[in-house]
Design an enzyme around this catalytic site. Structure first.
Site, PDB file in Angstrom:
ATOM      1  N   HIS A  67       1.427   4.174  -3.024  1.00 52.31           N
ATOM      2  CA  HIS A  67       1.185   5.599  -2.785  1.00 52.31           C
ATOM      3  C   HIS A  67       2.464   6.429  -2.914  1.00 52.31           C
ATOM      4  O   HIS A  67       2.399   7.589  -3.303  1.00 52.31           O
ATOM      5  CB  HIS A  67       0.495   5.810  -1.431  1.00 52.31           C
ATOM      6  CG  HIS A  67      -0.969   5.557  -1.506  1.00 52.31           C
ATOM      7  ND1 HIS A  67      -1.491   4.282  -1.505  1.00 52.31           N
ATOM      8  CD2 HIS A  67      -2.016   6.407  -1.614  1.00 52.31           C
ATOM      9  CE1 HIS A  67      -2.808   4.370  -1.611  1.00 52.31           C
ATOM     10  NE2 HIS A  67      -3.151   5.635  -1.690  1.00 52.31           N
ATOM     11  N   TYR A  83       0.838  -1.202   0.000  1.00 50.85           N
ATOM     12  CA  TYR A  83       0.000   0.000   0.000  1.00 50.85           C
ATOM     13  C   TYR A  83       0.875   1.255   0.000  1.00 50.85           C
ATOM     14  O   TYR A  83       0.667   2.179  -0.794  1.00 50.85           O
ATOM     15  CB  TYR A  83      -0.937  -0.006   1.222  1.00 50.85           C
ATOM     16  CG  TYR A  83      -1.906   1.146   1.248  1.00 50.85           C
ATOM     17  CD1 TYR A  83      -3.143   1.050   0.625  1.00 50.85           C
ATOM     18  CD2 TYR A  83      -1.585   2.339   1.889  1.00 50.85           C
ATOM     19  CE1 TYR A  83      -4.043   2.112   0.641  1.00 50.85           C
ATOM     20  CE2 TYR A  83      -2.476   3.400   1.908  1.00 50.85           C
ATOM     21  CZ  TYR A  83      -3.700   3.279   1.280  1.00 50.85           C
ATOM     22  OH  TYR A  83      -4.588   4.342   1.295  1.00 50.85           O
ATOM     23  N   TRP A 134      -7.245   3.673 -10.824  1.00 49.10           N
ATOM     24  CA  TRP A 134      -6.543   3.620  -9.536  1.00 49.10           C
ATOM     25  C   TRP A 134      -7.257   2.676  -8.586  1.00 49.10           C
ATOM     26  O   TRP A 134      -6.636   1.862  -7.914  1.00 49.10           O
ATOM     27  CB  TRP A 134      -6.417   5.018  -8.939  1.00 49.10           C
ATOM     28  CG  TRP A 134      -5.721   5.040  -7.612  1.00 49.10           C
ATOM     29  CD1 TRP A 134      -6.306   5.129  -6.381  1.00 49.10           C
ATOM     30  CD2 TRP A 134      -4.312   4.973  -7.365  1.00 49.10           C
ATOM     31  NE1 TRP A 134      -5.349   5.124  -5.386  1.00 49.10           N
ATOM     32  CE2 TRP A 134      -4.117   5.027  -5.975  1.00 49.10           C
ATOM     33  CE3 TRP A 134      -3.194   4.861  -8.191  1.00 49.10           C
ATOM     34  CZ2 TRP A 134      -2.857   4.964  -5.390  1.00 49.10           C
ATOM     35  CZ3 TRP A 134      -1.936   4.809  -7.608  1.00 49.10           C
ATOM     36  CH2 TRP A 134      -1.779   4.862  -6.217  1.00 49.10           C
TER      37      TRP A 134
END
Length: 104
Positions: free
Chosen positions: A22, A18, A76
């Site tokens: 990002h 994750y 996304w």
């Protein structure tokens, strides 16, 4: 300008993935967010519960979660669907949080 917070849930064992995704946020997604009045956007992780806590400033009426009709956000969301709890359309399950304290 208003500050909005919400929570989401990360799938177990995927905190590193994750964060990596990002850290490499797509420039066109970042531009879309900024162009729609989203700034000072942070996401925090509670590692004990896998709860993601997001906070963002909004200069307008919508949050980042309201941009789901755009192709880049749909892409996304599909990219992130394997690492977090999602709705059937791949949007993250997002629960708004009520502000109960603010110190200036």
């Amino acid at each position: 300008m208003q500050t909005v917070a919400f929570k989401m849930k990360l799938n177990p064992g995927l905190a590193g993935e994750y964060k990596k995704r990002h850290d490499e946020i797509w420039p066109e997604l970042k531009k879309l967010l900024k162009d729609n009045g989203i700034s000072d956007y942070s996401i925090f992780l509670d590692e004990e519960t896998n709860i993601l806590f997001a906070v963002q400033k909004q200069d307008g009426n919508g949050s980042s979660q309201d941009l789901g009709s755009t192709e880049i956000v749909k892409k996304w969301w599909a990219y992130m669907a394997e690492v977090m709890e999602t709705n059937p359309d791949n949007s993250p399950v997002s629960i708004p949080l009520q502000q109960v304290f603010y110190m200036e």
